[in-house]
Enzyme design. Structure first.
Site, PDB file in Angstrom:
ATOM      1  N   GLN A 232      -3.433   6.255   3.529  1.00 15.49           N
ATOM      2  CA  GLN A 232      -2.277   6.402   2.643  1.00 15.49           C
ATOM      3  C   GLN A 232      -2.581   7.323   1.462  1.00 15.49           C
ATOM      4  O   GLN A 232      -1.670   7.868   0.845  1.00 15.49           O
ATOM      5  CB  GLN A 232      -1.818   5.029   2.147  1.00 15.49           C
TER       6      GLN A 232
ATOM      7  N   GLU B 276      -3.363  -1.635  12.339  1.00 12.11           N
ATOM      8  CA  GLU B 276      -2.325  -2.643  12.029  1.00 12.11           C
ATOM      9  C   GLU B 276      -2.268  -3.723  13.110  1.00 12.11           C
ATOM     10  O   GLU B 276      -1.778  -4.814  12.871  1.00 12.11           O
ATOM     11  CB  GLU B 276      -0.946  -1.979  11.953  1.00 12.11           C
TER      12      GLU B 276
ATOM     13  N   ARG C 179      -9.494  -8.429   5.467  1.00 11.25           N
ATOM     14  CA  ARG C 179      -9.035  -9.005   6.732  1.00 11.25           C
ATOM     15  C   ARG C 179     -10.197  -9.375   7.642  1.00 11.25           C
ATOM     16  O   ARG C 179     -10.094 -10.314   8.438  1.00 11.25           O
ATOM     17  CB  ARG C 179      -8.068  -8.058   7.434  1.00 11.25           C
TER      18      ARG C 179
ATOM     19  N   GLY D 275       0.825  -1.213   0.000  1.00 11.28           N
ATOM     20  CA  GLY D 275       0.000   0.000   0.000  1.00 11.28           C
ATOM     21  C   GLY D 275       0.851   1.252   0.000  1.00 11.28           C
ATOM     22  O   GLY D 275       0.531   2.234  -0.686  1.00 11.28           O
TER      23      GLY D 275
ATOM     24  N   HIS E 234      -7.411  -4.057   2.710  1.00 12.53           N
ATOM     25  CA  HIS E 234      -5.990  -4.294   2.994  1.00 12.53           C
ATOM     26  C   HIS E 234      -5.425  -5.406   2.101  1.00 12.53           C
ATOM     27  O   HIS E 234      -5.942  -5.669   1.015  1.00 12.53           O
ATOM     28  CB  HIS E 234      -5.820  -4.614   4.482  1.00 12.53           C
TER      29      HIS E 234
HETATM   30  O1  S3P Z   1       0.884   4.945   6.005  1.00  7.09           O
HETATM   31  C1  S3P Z   1       1.277   3.799   6.343  1.00  7.09           C
HETATM   32  O2  S3P Z   1       2.474   3.481   6.436  1.00  7.09           O
HETATM   33  C2  S3P Z   1       0.243   2.776   6.676  1.00  7.09           C
HETATM   34  C3  S3P Z   1      -1.029   3.183   6.915  1.00  7.09           C
HETATM   35  C4  S3P Z   1      -2.130   2.272   7.217  1.00  7.09           C
HETATM   36  O3  S3P Z   1      -2.861   2.072   6.033  1.00  7.09           O
HETATM   37  P1  S3P Z   1      -4.479   2.188   6.029  1.00  7.09           P
HETATM   38  O4  S3P Z   1      -4.837   3.581   6.452  1.00  7.09           O
HETATM   39  O5  S3P Z   1      -4.845   1.875   4.620  1.00  7.09           O
HETATM   40  O6  S3P Z   1      -4.947   1.168   7.015  1.00  7.09           O
HETATM   41  C5  S3P Z   1      -1.610   0.934   7.717  1.00  7.09           C
HETATM   42  O7  S3P Z   1      -2.678  -0.010   7.797  1.00  7.09           O
HETATM   43  C6  S3P Z   1      -0.516   0.427   6.823  1.00  7.09           C
HETATM   44  O8  S3P Z   1      -0.054  -0.812   7.314  1.00  7.09           O
HETATM   45  C7  S3P Z   1       0.661   1.371   6.768  1.00  7.09           C
HETATM   46  C1  PEP Z   2      -2.177  -2.665   5.599  1.00 11.84           C
HETATM   47  C2  PEP Z   2      -0.880  -2.934   5.692  1.00 11.84           C
HETATM   48  O1  PEP Z   2       0.064  -2.650   4.724  1.00 11.84           O
HETATM   49  P1  PEP Z   2      -0.013  -1.758   3.429  1.00 11.84           P
HETATM   50  O2  PEP Z   2      -1.377  -1.127   3.357  1.00 11.84           O
HETATM   51  O3  PEP Z   2       1.091  -0.729   3.616  1.00 11.84           O
HETATM   52  O4  PEP Z   2       0.250  -2.685   2.268  1.00 11.84           O
HETATM   53  C3  PEP Z   2      -0.268  -3.578   6.888  1.00 11.84           C
HETATM   54  O5  PEP Z   2       0.999  -3.619   6.932  1.00 11.84           O
HETATM   55  O6  PEP Z   2      -1.030  -4.014   7.774  1.00 11.84           O
END
Ligand code: S3P
Ligand code: PEP
Length: 416
Positions: free
Chosen positions: A165, A305, A336, A92, A332
């Site tokens: 993100q 997370e 999940r 992501g 995700h």
């Molecule tokens: O900005 C980041 O580094 C992340 C933000 C989160 O994403 P989401 O807002 O899509 O959950 C998290 O779940 C992901 O593991 C990492």
């Molecule tokens: C959602 C996650 O990762 P990403 O969205 O950065 O792929 C995570 O690490 O739980």
């Protein structure tokens, strides 16, 4: 046929000291900020995992030099240019943080990733980039960014409820946009508040001017100097190890826990205490001592997370749990909420999905296959369940390499 890992059962109370690799989220922000900086940067003790190597590869494809030969990585910015192809894998952070940088390049930059990555939410950020003046086709992977060497920037309103993100990706590149960027969110709550705070903190540390108010972020145009960035251990990846103390009634200490941090994993101090553990912190060591495991009713929206491991603990608790504020986790690495429901119930559990999360009523569990859907945090959840349930076979242990390739060794060492 995917490989199966026989998750070890705790033979007695665990008593372990754990040192963890760096934070995926901090590492990938540091790499982006370094690639957009004036002059060379040094990222100290970055995480080396699939997601961070994909980020390094993406930035190299755009023209930056990333020397990852040693424990510390050296980044020298380069002229951002295409044509290039970026593989985002299932990351992501790569699929949302790199396109806003690619818009600054000259030439065509094509993005694609793992098959499932094409299902993850991207529309809001791609539409935002078009409003900020970038030429981007499509609203999901695969898509192409046609860079002209500059992005006008300006104001944009998006619904970022699908992923924080979307906001972080725009903010990280915004100092290099002509007018910077003002990002306004409208819609259901933006998740992962801790990660948004991390983005703002790391931008400011790199010299950016960032103002915030609820659901609004303003980044002024200006130069960046990432300089030297120290990466903290990944506190979200401490979750399974600290959970082992609760499941086994033992004690686990994680070294080098920062006294102050933006990482969501820091919330484990409070969550695990609420679930029955005693938690202490001294000179950078966080220690969790297990006793009974209680259920919990909690909104995990800002720290989602941690959900997979908390859900596994809840399935082993002495009372019911309700995990709220996590609807967006359906976007995700896998859905999940569905995955946790299916897999815990496959072991005899009683998990029910709600629109905003999960309801977990503990029941005696039995062994069986715990599928992991190419999701590193599902592997960690399966490992935690396996500590307390004989015969749990976790599918595809290697998928944990997304953020913790050393998980298998660290887990075995913890149980020694
Ligand atoms: O900005 C980041 O580094 C992340 C933000 C989160 O994403 P989401 O807002 O899509 O959950 C998290 O779940 C992901 O593991 C990492
Ligand atoms: C959602 C996650 O990762 P990403 O969205 O950065 O792929 C995570 O690490 O739980």
């Amino acid at each position: 046929m995917p490989e199966m890992w026989s998750a070890p059962v705790a033979a007695g109370p665990v008593d372990a000291l754990v040192t963890l690799p760096g934070s995926k989220s901090m590492t990938n922000r540091a790499l982006i900020l370094a690639a957009l900086s004036d002059g060379e940067s040094l990222v100290r003790r970055p995480l080396r995992s699939r997601d961070t190597l994909l980020m390094a590869g993406a930035l190299r494809a755009l023209g930056a030099s990333v020397d990852d030969a040693g424990a510390d990585w050296r980044i020298v910015p380069g002229e951002l240019r295409g044509p290039a192809t970026v593989d985002v894998g299932l990351a992501g952070t790569v699929m949302r943080f790199v396109p806003p940088v690619a818009a600054l390049a000259t030439g065509e930059i094509r993005f694609d990733g793992d098959p499932y990555a094409r299902k993850r939410p991207m529309g809001a950020i791609l539409a935002a980039l078009r409003i900020l003046g970038a030429d981007v086709d499509g609203d999901a992977l695969p898509f192409t960014v046609r860079g002209t060497g500059a992005v006008p920037g300006g104001s944009v309103t998006i619904d970022a409820s699908g992923s924080s993100q979307m906001v972080s990706g725009l903010l990280l590149a915004a100092p290099r946009y002509g007018k910077g960027a003002e990002v306004r969110h409208e819609g259901p709550p933006v998740p992962s508040g801790a990660h948004l705070t991390m983005t703002v903190r790391m931008l400011r540390d790199a010299g950016a001017t960032v103002e915030t108010e609820p659901d609004v972020w303003r980044v002024q145009p200006g130069r960046l100097r990432a300089g030297e960035i120290d990466i903290e251990p990944d506190l979200s990846n401490a979750a399974p190890f600290l959970a082992a103390a609760l499941v086994s009634g033992g004690r686990v200490t994680v070294r080098d826990w920062p006294a102050e941090t933006t990482q969501p994993g820091d919330e484990l101090r409070h969550l695990l205490a609420a679930m029955g553990a005693s938690v202490s912190y001294e000179d950078g060591d966080l220690t969790v001592r297990g006793g009974a495991v209680h259920g919990i009713d909690v909104d995990l929206g800002d720290v989602n997370e941690l959900t997979c491991v908390i859900a596994a603990l809840a399935a082993l608790a002495d009372g019911p749990s309700r995990l709220r504020g996590i609807a967006h986790m359906r976007g995700h690495e896998t859905d999940r909420l569905a995955a946790l429901t299916t897999e815990i119930n496959g072991l005899g559990g009683d998990v029910r999905e709600h629109p905003d999360g999960l309801e977990i009523r503990p029941r005696p569990l039995h062994g069986g296959v715990f599928h992991t859907y190419d999701d590193h945090r599902m592997v960690m959840a399966g490992a935690v369940l396996g500590l307390g349930v004989p015969g749990v076979e976790v599918e595809n242990l290697a998928t944990v390499g997304k953020t913790l390739p050393e998980f298998g060794e660290l887990w075995a060492e913890m149980l020694r």
